[in-house]
Design a protein around this motif. Structure first.
Motif, PDB file in Angstrom:
ATOM      1  N   ARG A 209       0.517  -1.335  -0.010  1.00 20.50           N
ATOM      2  CA  ARG A 209       0.296  -0.065  -0.285  1.00 20.50           C
ATOM      3  C   ARG A 209       0.758   1.312   0.282  1.00 20.50           C
ATOM      4  O   ARG A 209       0.702   2.185  -0.614  1.00 20.50           O
ATOM      5  N   GLU A 210       2.190   0.594   0.578  1.00 24.17           N
ATOM      6  CA  GLU A 210       2.948   2.635   0.599  1.00 24.17           C
ATOM      7  C   GLU A 210       3.448   2.645  -0.659  1.00 24.17           C
ATOM      8  O   GLU A 210       3.177   4.389  -0.938  1.00 24.17           O
ATOM      9  N   GLU A 211       3.962   1.562  -0.916  1.00 23.81           N
ATOM     10  CA  GLU A 211       4.290   2.120  -2.234  1.00 23.81           C
ATOM     11  C   GLU A 211       3.179   1.790  -3.635  1.00 23.81           C
ATOM     12  O   GLU A 211       3.904   3.212  -4.373  1.00 23.81           O
ATOM     13  N   SER A 212       2.263   1.569  -3.421  1.00 25.37           N
ATOM     14  CA  SER A 212       1.025   2.244  -4.150  1.00 25.37           C
ATOM     15  C   SER A 212       1.217   3.578  -4.749  1.00 25.37           C
ATOM     16  O   SER A 212       0.655   4.319  -5.276  1.00 25.37           O
ATOM     17  N   GLU A 213       0.909   4.040  -2.843  1.00 24.80           N
ATOM     18  CA  GLU A 213       0.517   5.119  -2.589  1.00 24.80           C
ATOM     19  C   GLU A 213       1.659   6.660  -3.146  1.00 24.80           C
ATOM     20  O   GLU A 213       1.135   7.220  -4.051  1.00 24.80           O
ATOM     21  N   GLN A 214       3.060   5.838  -3.175  1.00 21.62           N
ATOM     22  CA  GLN A 214       4.063   6.862  -3.853  1.00 21.62           C
ATOM     23  C   GLN A 214       3.855   6.668  -4.961  1.00 21.62           C
ATOM     24  O   GLN A 214       4.278   7.660  -5.715  1.00 21.62           O
ATOM     25  N   LEU A 215       3.540   5.341  -5.958  1.00 23.15           N
ATOM     26  CA  LEU A 215       3.725   5.101  -7.276  1.00 23.15           C
ATOM     27  C   LEU A 215       2.312   6.471  -7.493  1.00 23.15           C
ATOM     28  O   LEU A 215       2.858   7.044  -8.645  1.00 23.15           O
ATOM     29  N   ARG A 216       2.044   5.941  -6.757  1.00 27.83           N
ATOM     30  CA  ARG A 216       0.326   7.092  -7.459  1.00 27.83           C
ATOM     31  C   ARG A 216       0.942   8.350  -7.183  1.00 27.83           C
ATOM     32  O   ARG A 216       0.238   9.375  -8.449  1.00 27.83           O
ATOM     33  N   GLN A 217       1.893   9.298  -6.482  1.00 24.78           N
ATOM     34  CA  GLN A 217       1.638  10.532  -6.220  1.00 24.78           C
ATOM     35  C   GLN A 217       2.749  10.631  -7.481  1.00 24.78           C
ATOM     36  O   GLN A 217       2.576  12.443  -7.644  1.00 24.78           O
ATOM     37  N   LYS A 218       4.032   9.825  -7.885  1.00 25.86           N
ATOM     38  CA  LYS A 218       4.504  10.220  -8.774  1.00 25.86           C
ATOM     39  C   LYS A 218       3.857  10.836 -10.624  1.00 25.86           C
ATOM     40  O   LYS A 218       4.152  11.100 -10.743  1.00 25.86           O
ATOM     41  N   GLN A 219       3.029   9.519 -10.379  1.00 28.97           N
ATOM     42  CA  GLN A 219       2.283   9.682 -11.492  1.00 28.97           C
ATOM     43  C   GLN A 219       1.925  10.776 -11.560  1.00 28.97           C
ATOM     44  O   GLN A 219       1.288  11.289 -12.686  1.00 28.97           O
ATOM     45  N   ARG A 220       0.679  10.856 -10.197  1.00 33.44           N
ATOM     46  CA  ARG A 220      -0.320  12.687 -10.620  1.00 33.44           C
ATOM     47  C   ARG A 220       0.977  13.744 -10.518  1.00 33.44           C
ATOM     48  O   ARG A 220       0.153  14.217 -11.603  1.00 33.44           O
ATOM     49  N   GLN A 221       2.183  13.572  -9.805  1.00 32.19           N
ATOM     50  CA  GLN A 221       2.982  14.540 -10.469  1.00 32.19           C
ATOM     51  C   GLN A 221       3.594  14.779 -11.828  1.00 32.19           C
ATOM     52  O   GLN A 221       3.242  15.438 -12.879  1.00 32.19           O
ATOM     53  N   GLU A 222       3.723  13.450 -12.673  1.00 33.49           N
ATOM     54  CA  GLU A 222       3.803  12.915 -13.912  1.00 33.49           C
ATOM     55  C   GLU A 222       2.988  13.832 -14.876  1.00 33.49           C
ATOM     56  O   GLU A 222       3.357  14.770 -15.585  1.00 33.49           O
TER      57      GLU A 222
END
Length: 273
Positions: A209-222
């Motif tokens: 879940r932590e890694e998924s949230e980090q990935l989502r934040q990164k993708q959101r920023q991109e």
């Protein structure tokens, strides 16, 4: 003498295309005959499928530049695929200070540049009717032309046709598709495998879940960065259609009685047509 000049001009208008096809424009004195008719009030030219090139148009425009007494000007360049620029035409028309009616048809030409038309509009203070058909051309911008309409204070009838000018909306359409993909594409993470140990399973799920949230934040920023770059290129959703510029120009035309504007997928019709 004036009558002879006017008769010669009528002959020149009727014979121009045939004389061009035969390569005898200058031999027959066609351009000179047209140029001498400085008292001519109306010009009617039909270059339908005459294989007119930019250099041919320049020669014609040079011949009509002296016609400063024109009140009506009607020209059709339909189906001349080699014609790409209206710069010379705009320069010639800017000399027609007394012009009241202007009709030009560029349907299915190779026209790409209409900046010259925008320039000449500023010189036609007495224009009352403007009909401009740019359908099925290659123009990719019309902001300058639409902006110049505001200078036509006496304009009563306006008809503009941009039907099937796909280059006007191509950039916006492609960018909107890219924006959509950028805004909806998400790379999913695989669920952790089932290890059979409850504690290990809970820890793996928490980490996932932590890694998924980090990935989502990164993708959101991109996505936001990409959206910002695209919007700086595209402008507002209808930027290529230039509704704002058209509205500002129309707001200055207090004498306008009829309006017919056709853009790709959009139509405006006001008045008796």
């Amino acid at each position: 003498e004036e009558v002879n000049q006017l008769l010669s001009a009528r002959f020149a208008m009727a014979a121009w295309v045939k004389a061009k096809e035969c390569g005898r424009l200058n031999d027959l004195g066609v351009p000179a005959a047209l140029s001498r008719a400085t008292s001519l009030n109306d010009l009617l030219m039909n270059f339908y499928s005459a294989k007119l090139s930019d250099s041919d148009l320049e020669a014609f425009c040079k011949a009509i530049e002296p016609l400063g007494n024109l009140r009506t000007c009607t020209m059709s360049f339909t189906m001349n695929r080699e014609l790409t620029s209206a710069a010379a035409l705009g320069k010639a028309i800017s000399n027609f200070k007394l012009l009241e009616i202007l009709r030009m048809n560029f349907h299915s030409t190779g026209l790409e540049d209409i900046s010259g038309l925008a320039t000449c509009m500023q010189e036609l203070a007495g224009l009352k009717t403007l009909v401009l058909d740019l359908s099925h051309t290659r123009i990719s911008a019309c902001r300058a032309l639409l902006s110049s309409l505001g200078s036509l204070a006496k304009l009563e009838h306006l008809r503009l046709n941009f039907e099937s000018c796909t280059e006007l909306t191509k950039g916006r359409r492609d960018a909107k598709n890219e924006l959509y993909l950028a805004a909806t594409h998400v790379t999913p993470m695989e669920m952790p495998p089932d290890r059979g140990d409850p504690k290990a399973e809970m820890e793996a799920l928490r980490k996932w879940r932590e890694e998924s949230e980090q990935l989502r934040q990164k993708q959101r920023q991109e996505r936001e960065e990409k959206k910002a770059r695209l919007e700086s290129f595209v402008g507002s959703p209808d930027d290529e259609l230039n509704w704002d510029v058209l509205a500002l120009s129309l707001g200055k035309l207090s004498e306008l009685r009829s309006l017919n504007v056709n853009f790709p997928q959009y139509d405006i019709l006001i008045g008796p047509g």
